[in-house]
Design a protein around this motif. Structure first.
Motif, PDB file in Angstrom:
ATOM      1  N   ALA A 266       0.870  -1.179   0.000  1.00  0.00           N
ATOM      2  CA  ALA A 266       0.000   0.000   0.000  1.00  0.00           C
ATOM      3  C   ALA A 266       0.903   1.223   0.000  1.00  0.00           C
ATOM      4  CB  ALA A 266      -0.916   0.018   1.216  1.00  0.00           C
ATOM      5  N   PRO A 267       0.463   2.311  -0.621  1.00  0.00           N
ATOM      6  CA  PRO A 267       1.272   3.534  -0.564  1.00  0.00           C
ATOM      7  C   PRO A 267       1.336   4.057   0.864  1.00  0.00           C
ATOM      8  CG  PRO A 267      -0.888   3.986  -1.496  1.00  0.00           C
ATOM      9  CD  PRO A 267      -0.790   2.502  -1.362  1.00  0.00           C
ATOM     10  N   PRO A 268       2.328   4.881   1.162  1.00  0.00           N
ATOM     11  CA  PRO A 268       2.380   5.467   2.512  1.00  0.00           C
ATOM     12  C   PRO A 268       1.078   6.167   2.868  1.00  0.00           C
ATOM     13  CG  PRO A 268       4.423   5.900   1.342  1.00  0.00           C
ATOM     14  CD  PRO A 268       3.484   5.292   0.331  1.00  0.00           C
ATOM     15  N   THR A 269       0.656   5.995   4.101  1.00  0.00           N
ATOM     16  CA  THR A 269      -0.555   6.641   4.608  1.00  0.00           C
ATOM     17  C   THR A 269      -0.137   7.814   5.482  1.00  0.00           C
ATOM     18  OG1 THR A 269      -1.719   4.522   4.649  1.00  0.00           O
ATOM     19  CG2 THR A 269      -2.678   6.334   5.925  1.00  0.00           C
ATOM     20  N   PRO A 270      -0.284   9.031   5.018  1.00  0.00           N
ATOM     21  CA  PRO A 270       0.157  10.175   5.821  1.00  0.00           C
ATOM     22  C   PRO A 270      -0.557  10.202   7.171  1.00  0.00           C
ATOM     23  CG  PRO A 270      -0.377  10.844   3.577  1.00  0.00           C
ATOM     24  CD  PRO A 270      -0.879   9.444   3.741  1.00  0.00           C
ATOM     25  N   LEU A 271       0.145  10.658   8.178  1.00  0.00           N
ATOM     26  CA  LEU A 271      -0.498  10.861   9.471  1.00  0.00           C
ATOM     27  C   LEU A 271      -1.565  11.951   9.328  1.00  0.00           C
ATOM     28  CD1 LEU A 271       2.654  10.826  11.771  1.00  0.00           C
ATOM     29  CD2 LEU A 271       0.995   8.986  11.461  1.00  0.00           C
ATOM     30  N   PRO A 272      -2.647  11.857  10.086  1.00  0.00           N
ATOM     31  CA  PRO A 272      -3.691  12.888   9.983  1.00  0.00           C
ATOM     32  C   PRO A 272      -3.139  14.275  10.335  1.00  0.00           C
ATOM     33  CG  PRO A 272      -4.440  10.984  11.265  1.00  0.00           C
ATOM     34  CD  PRO A 272      -2.970  10.818  11.078  1.00  0.00           C
ATOM     35  N   PRO A 273      -3.812  15.323   9.898  1.00  0.00           N
ATOM     36  CA  PRO A 273      -3.392  16.678  10.283  1.00  0.00           C
ATOM     37  C   PRO A 273      -3.381  16.824  11.799  1.00  0.00           C
ATOM     38  CG  PRO A 273      -5.059  16.750   8.554  1.00  0.00           C
ATOM     39  CD  PRO A 273      -4.998  15.330   9.025  1.00  0.00           C
TER      40      PRO A 273
ATOM     41  N   GLN B 128      -4.691 -11.107   6.103  1.00  0.00           N
ATOM     42  CA  GLN B 128      -4.571 -10.939   4.652  1.00  0.00           C
ATOM     43  C   GLN B 128      -5.898 -10.468   4.041  1.00  0.00           C
ATOM     44  OE1 GLN B 128      -3.485 -13.502   6.444  1.00  0.00           O
ATOM     45  NE2 GLN B 128      -1.257 -13.240   6.211  1.00  0.00           N
ATOM     46  N   ASP B 129      -7.023 -10.963   4.590  1.00  0.00           N
ATOM     47  CA  ASP B 129      -8.335 -10.501   4.119  1.00  0.00           C
ATOM     48  C   ASP B 129      -8.512  -9.012   4.404  1.00  0.00           C
ATOM     49  OD1 ASP B 129      -9.010 -13.133   3.373  1.00  0.00           O
ATOM     50  OD2 ASP B 129      -9.775 -13.570   5.384  1.00  0.00           O
ATOM     51  N   LEU B 130      -8.105  -8.598   5.589  1.00  0.00           N
ATOM     52  CA  LEU B 130      -8.255  -7.196   5.977  1.00  0.00           C
ATOM     53  C   LEU B 130      -7.338  -6.295   5.155  1.00  0.00           C
ATOM     54  CD1 LEU B 130      -8.469  -7.894   9.785  1.00  0.00           C
ATOM     55  CD2 LEU B 130     -10.263  -6.787   8.430  1.00  0.00           C
ATOM     56  N   ALA B 131      -6.125  -6.788   4.859  1.00  0.00           N
ATOM     57  CA  ALA B 131      -5.200  -5.984   4.052  1.00  0.00           C
ATOM     58  C   ALA B 131      -5.732  -5.805   2.632  1.00  0.00           C
ATOM     59  CB  ALA B 131      -3.821  -6.642   4.030  1.00  0.00           C
ATOM     60  N   ALA B 132      -6.456  -6.812   2.116  1.00  0.00           N
ATOM     61  CA  ALA B 132      -7.069  -6.672   0.786  1.00  0.00           C
ATOM     62  C   ALA B 132      -8.262  -5.726   0.833  1.00  0.00           C
ATOM     63  CB  ALA B 132      -7.498  -8.045   0.279  1.00  0.00           C
ATOM     64  N   LEU B 133      -9.023  -5.782   1.918  1.00  0.00           N
ATOM     65  CA  LEU B 133     -10.190  -4.928   2.078  1.00  0.00           C
ATOM     66  C   LEU B 133      -9.800  -3.481   2.303  1.00  0.00           C
ATOM     67  CD1 LEU B 133     -13.298  -4.617   2.624  1.00  0.00           C
ATOM     68  CD2 LEU B 133     -12.774  -5.097   5.031  1.00  0.00           C
ATOM     69  N   ARG B 134      -8.762  -3.277   3.120  1.00  0.00           N
ATOM     70  CA  ARG B 134      -8.357  -1.924   3.489  1.00  0.00           C
ATOM     71  C   ARG B 134      -6.828  -1.850   3.434  1.00  0.00           C
ATOM     72  NH1 ARG B 134      -5.800   2.597   5.129  1.00  0.00           N
ATOM     73  NH2 ARG B 134      -6.844   3.795   6.773  1.00  0.00           N
ATOM     74  N   PRO B 135      -6.243  -1.655   2.236  1.00  0.00           N
ATOM     75  CA  PRO B 135      -4.790  -1.549   2.156  1.00  0.00           C
ATOM     76  C   PRO B 135      -4.268  -0.460   3.093  1.00  0.00           C
ATOM     77  CG  PRO B 135      -5.739  -1.754  -0.026  1.00  0.00           C
ATOM     78  CD  PRO B 135      -6.891  -1.551   0.926  1.00  0.00           C
ATOM     79  N   GLY B 136      -3.242  -0.802   3.845  1.00  0.00           N
ATOM     80  CA  GLY B 136      -2.683   0.129   4.821  1.00  0.00           C
ATOM     81  C   GLY B 136      -3.162  -0.114   6.235  1.00  0.00           C
ATOM     82  N   ILE B 137      -4.002  -1.103   6.446  1.00  0.00           N
ATOM     83  CA  ILE B 137      -4.511  -1.374   7.791  1.00  0.00           C
ATOM     84  C   ILE B 137      -3.409  -1.973   8.658  1.00  0.00           C
ATOM     85  CG2 ILE B 137      -5.300  -3.764   7.410  1.00  0.00           C
ATOM     86  CD1 ILE B 137      -7.916  -2.880   8.930  1.00  0.00           C
TER      87      ILE B 137
END
Length: 469
Positions: free
Chosen positions: A193-200, A299-308
């Motif tokens: 998954a691409p980097p997930t920026p930290l929230p503001p 693995q199911d969760l990573a497919a559902l929500r990449p970056g989890i």
């Protein structure tokens, strides 16, 4: 070899989680705090400091001020007994044990410990023994069993029993060897998954992070409670048909909302998938494979929500012959040598020692804070490296880590502090169970002090949706 200082233990955890730079934390106070030969205060200080320092680092990277976590060893050690330090409407509210739970001698002289706090576990033990539900009847029935044989028969029946071993016996056991081969905290990249920026930047360090908390009893709930103390949106998910230890909820439910879903039904699974698709963290502490069997494997969760970030707790770890075995803190203490070692340290004959428990559920609480730290480290790493992540901790692995910290002498004479002695360490407020007096969180940040914005509530009190919805 010299025993590691709490600071050295903290730095080793930080580096082992793949985090660079100095750890932004200060530890104060001295050990021992509790009557044990194990370094419980050092362990508590290290794991609470690791989690709190990671919170500080996330807040700093979001644009907040640099700050150091401030940890007092006594306060941290007392938080390892947080379920003990409770009052509801002014009355003591300790967690109760089932009447037949505890340690018993078997016919071969070996002790076994039964965990029967869940009704189906109690019923199963009585069915296996073929006796009435009294301590006297259980004790008499166990005299017809050898300790290891009953432990194995109980495991095959899906029950929660452990035979007492010495540390040497545990070290020689295949499961002890499997646990010793792994670090206490394991953080693994499981998907791209691409980097997930930290929230503001927000007022609270973890504000904006969403955590699904599918845990019960102590260790997993302590992880969720810790994240909630710093502002995460933690949604505890349970089910009406599952047994729970409700006595613990006033303590471990602080800061969380609580929803009920039945994963045996497609509607419940669909709702959980919807929630997971918008979550940052999926925390689960059920028997290995149980949640995965409903379609929520990492693995199911990573497919559902990449970056989890998937955070998982087990009793004995994922490897070895006991990798799928049920267990609790008290059982792991018994099986892995802690009860025997404590008894011997207190003066018992090693060949005749009866189990002596640690003065708190140290494996549970340390595991909870290790889970929280690993979760936060994975969130930091996904912001830099991308990817989906799996964080794993086991009670047995935490026990192995505690052993490596070394031992103390002369602590058995220490009293366990009474609630009346805690003073400013306590807080008071409303809850869904009555007026609650409980221990404050020991992971202090001076610029963003931790607190629980929501009171604990009974299971299923809220809708299954995120707070911001």
């Amino acid at each position: 070899m010299a025993e590691p200082t709490p600071r050295a233990s903290l730095e080793a955890l930080w580096q082992g989680a793949g985090l660079a730079g100095a750890v932004p934390a200060r530890l104060g106070g001295e050990e021992p705090v509790l009557p044990s030969s194990f370094r419980i205060a050092a362990a508590a200080g290290a794991v609470v400091a690791a989690a709190t320092a990671a919170v500080a680092e996330i807040h700093r990277r979001r644009g907040g001020p640099a700050q150091q976590a401030e940890i007092d060893l006594r306060h941290a050690a007392l938080e390892f007994s947080s379920e003990r330090y409770l009052r509801l409407d002014g009355a003591p509210a300790p967690a109760r044990w089932d009447s037949i739970a505890g340690a018993y001698g078997c016919g071969d002289g070996r002790f076994v410990r039964l965990h029967t706090n869940f009704p189906h576990h109690r019923a199963g033990v009585l069915r296996l023994l073929g006796c009435e539900g009294t301590r006297e009847a259980v004790g008499a029935a166990l005299r017809d069993w050898e300790g290891f044989a009953f432990e194995q028969a109980a495991a095959e029946a899906g029950l929660c029993v452990a035979a007492m071993r010495s540390q040497a016996e545990w070290d020689a056991h295949p499961q002890g060897q499997a646990v010793a081969a792994l670090p206490a905290l394991r953080i693994e990249r499981i998907g791209e998954a691409p980097p997930t920026p930290l929230p503001p930047l927000a007022a609270r360090p973890l504000q904006g992070f969403r955590v699904l908390d599918l845990t019960r009893v102590i260790a997993g709930p302590v992880c969720g409670r810790t994240l909630a103390a710093h502002g995460a949106d933690v949604l505890h998910v349970s089910a009406a048909h599952l047994p729970s230890f409700d006595d613990l909820l006033p303590d471990t439910g602080r800061g969380k909302r609580s929803a009920a879903l039945d994963l045996r039904e497609e509607a419940g699974r669909a709702t959980l998938r919807r929630l997971a698709a918008e979550a940052d963290v999926f925390l689960q502490g059920y028997r290995p494979g149980a949640i995965a069997g409903h379609g929520f494997a990492p693995q199911d969760l990573a497919a559902l929500r990449p970056g989890i970030v998937c955070t998982s707790l087990s009793a004995y770890g994922e490897a070895g012959p006991w990798g799928g075995r049920r267990g609790f803190d008290s059982l792991v203490q018994t099986a892995s040598g802690f009860n025997h070692a404590e008894a011997v340290a207190a003066g018992a004959d090693p060949a005749e020692a009866a189990p002596r428990v640690l003065p708190c559920q140290a494996l549970d609480h340390a595991s909870g804070f290790l889970l929280a730290f690993g979760t936060l480290a994975a969130l930091l790493r996904r912001a830099e490296e991308g990817g989906s992540w799996l964080v794993r901790v086991s009670l047995a692995g935490t026990g192995q880590w505690l052993r490596r910290l070394g031992r103390v002498e002369g602590a058995f004479g220490l009293p366990v502090p009474e609630m009346a002695e805690l003073g400013a360490l306590l807080e008071e407020g409303p809850s869904g169970f009555g007026r609650l007096t409980a221990l404050r969180h020991s992971g202090h940040l001076p610029a963003t002090p931790p607190y629980w914005a929501l009171p604990p509530v009974p299971l299923g009190a809220h809708a299954a949706e995120w707070a911001s919805e």
